[in-house]
Write an enzyme that holds these catalytic residues in place. Structure first.
Site, PDB file in Angstrom:
ATOM      1  N   SER A 230     -59.313  51.875 -11.888  1.00 40.14           N
ATOM      2  CA  SER A 230     -58.673  53.189 -11.966  1.00 40.14           C
ATOM      3  C   SER A 230     -58.563  53.848 -10.594  1.00 40.14           C
ATOM      4  CB  SER A 230     -59.472  54.112 -12.884  1.00 40.14           C
ATOM      5  OG  SER A 230     -59.630  53.523 -14.143  1.00 40.14           O
TER       6      SER A 230
HETATM    7  N1  SAH Z   1     -63.303  51.610 -16.041  1.00 39.57           N
HETATM    8  C1  SAH Z   1     -62.527  50.621 -15.353  1.00 39.57           C
HETATM    9  C2  SAH Z   1     -61.053  50.684 -15.686  1.00 39.57           C
HETATM   10  C3  SAH Z   1     -60.782  49.636 -16.614  1.00 39.57           C
HETATM   11  S1  SAH Z   1     -59.162  49.298 -17.148  1.00 39.57           S
HETATM   12  C4  SAH Z   1     -62.738  50.660 -13.865  1.00 39.57           C
HETATM   13  O1  SAH Z   1     -63.452  51.512 -13.363  1.00 39.57           O
HETATM   14  O2  SAH Z   1     -62.222  49.789 -13.203  1.00 39.57           O
HETATM   15  C5  SAH Z   1     -59.538  49.215 -18.897  1.00 39.57           C
HETATM   16  C6  SAH Z   1     -60.490  48.131 -19.309  1.00 39.57           C
HETATM   17  O3  SAH Z   1     -60.710  48.297 -20.706  1.00 39.57           O
HETATM   18  C7  SAH Z   1     -59.970  46.714 -19.136  1.00 39.57           C
HETATM   19  O4  SAH Z   1     -60.866  45.961 -18.403  1.00 39.57           O
HETATM   20  C8  SAH Z   1     -59.840  46.207 -20.579  1.00 39.57           C
HETATM   21  O5  SAH Z   1     -60.107  44.826 -20.712  1.00 39.57           O
HETATM   22  C9  SAH Z   1     -60.886  47.037 -21.294  1.00 39.57           C
HETATM   23  N2  SAH Z   1     -60.700  47.182 -22.740  1.00 39.57           N
HETATM   24  C10 SAH Z   1     -59.541  47.299 -23.454  1.00 39.57           C
HETATM   25  N3  SAH Z   1     -59.794  47.429 -24.765  1.00 39.57           N
HETATM   26  C11 SAH Z   1     -61.132  47.393 -24.917  1.00 39.57           C
HETATM   27  C12 SAH Z   1     -62.007  47.476 -26.041  1.00 39.57           C
HETATM   28  N4  SAH Z   1     -61.538  47.581 -27.283  1.00 39.57           N
HETATM   29  N5  SAH Z   1     -63.338  47.426 -25.835  1.00 39.57           N
HETATM   30  C13 SAH Z   1     -63.837  47.288 -24.569  1.00 39.57           C
HETATM   31  N6  SAH Z   1     -63.056  47.192 -23.465  1.00 39.57           N
HETATM   32  C14 SAH Z   1     -61.735  47.249 -23.626  1.00 39.57           C
END
Ligand code: SAH
Length: 248
Positions: free
Chosen positions: A96
């Site tokens: 992000s």
């Molecule tokens: N917090 C992260 C941003 C992640 S992008 C950072 O600091 O980089 C969103 C993430 O959510 C992705 O890695 C994706 O695989 C995960 N994701 C999507 N659906 C999900 C779910 N149902 N449970 C857990 N993780 C999930």
């Protein structure tokens, strides 16, 4: 006709400054980036992108100053680690944007003693920022390789207060609940009910709720004693979608 020393003088006047500029820029651009460079880039990011855009919580600013974001991005994006962008990571996911991480963290109104759940570990950067602020962080990631890499990263960087689990975050982490705050860092089509049930009274859930278009509304929901919610809209955001059970 020019004599030799006048020729040399002219050469120095005309070309020497150019030569120095070319030499310096080549030297500085090709040398490896040092940890001091990253530290000053990080300071600049906090001053110019985070504070200037209205993040004022000192604890949040301190955490962003501390977490080495360049260790959470892919090596090809190293030079952009402290620019205010989301960047691609493995498995088609993203790390992000620093401002959004700061905004979500500030919106969660955290205290040092809090226990926080994050859904969507991704690059692990947001979880590391949380770990700088609160006592315990639990983070769930649906893509196994990302969960494993995050686990290794936390170990390497000495974040002993973060626990990562591979799985669908939709049903939360019952054994560790209730939480003071829950951050969902993937776009949700609706409020995940099971997660709300794992929030303490007075606890905050920060999540990007899908709109009709491609963007989402970043919301903070505060759980009241009678189970109702106080809802606050923060701003528009764009996250990758939350996958799994929430889509069924
Ligand atoms: N917090 C992260 C941003 C992640 S992008 C950072 O600091 O980089 C969103 C993430 O959510 C992705 O890695 C994706 O695989 C995960 N994701 C999507 N659906 C999900 C779910 N149902 N449970 C857990 N993780 C999930």
């Amino acid at each position: 006709m020019m004599n030799g020393s006048r020729k040399t003088g002219l050469f120095f006047k005309a070309f020497f400054p150019t030569l120095i500029t070319v030499f310096c820029s080549t030297f500085f651009m090709s040398r490896p980036l040092l940890s001091a460079d990253f530290q000053s880039a990080r300071k600049e990011m906090v001053e110019n992108q985070i504070k200037r855009r209205g993040i004022h919580d000192k604890v949040v600013l301190q955490a962003l100053l501390k977490v080495p974001r360049h260790l959470f991005v892919e090596t090809e994006y190293l030079s952009r680690a402290y620019s205010d962008f989301a960047l691609p990571i493995k498995e088609n996911q993203t790390i992000s944007q620093p401002y959004i991480v700061a905004l979500m963290t500030q919106s969660a109104m955290l205290k040092a003693d809090d226990r926080v759940l994050e859904i969507g570990t991704g690059s692990a950067y947001q979880a590391a920022v949380l770990a700088e602020i609160v006592k315990e962080v639990y983070s769930i990631e649906i893509v196994e390789s990302l969960a494993r890499t995050a686990e290794i990263k936390f170990k390497e960087l000495g974040y002993n207060n973060v626990t990562v689990r591979h799985g669908d975050g939709y049903r939360g982490w019952q054994e560790k609940s209730p939480f003071d705050a829950i951050l969902i860092t993937a776009a949700t089509p609706k409020i995940p009910r099971p997660l709300l049930d794992q929030l303490k009274v007075g606890g905050r859930m920060v999540l990007p709720l899908e709109n009709t278009g491609a963007s989402q509304k970043l919301m903070v929901l505060t759980r009241q004693e009678d189970g109702s919610l106080i809802e606050k809209l923060i701003t528009g955001v764009v996250f990758v979608p939350m996958t799994g059970e929430i889509r069924q």
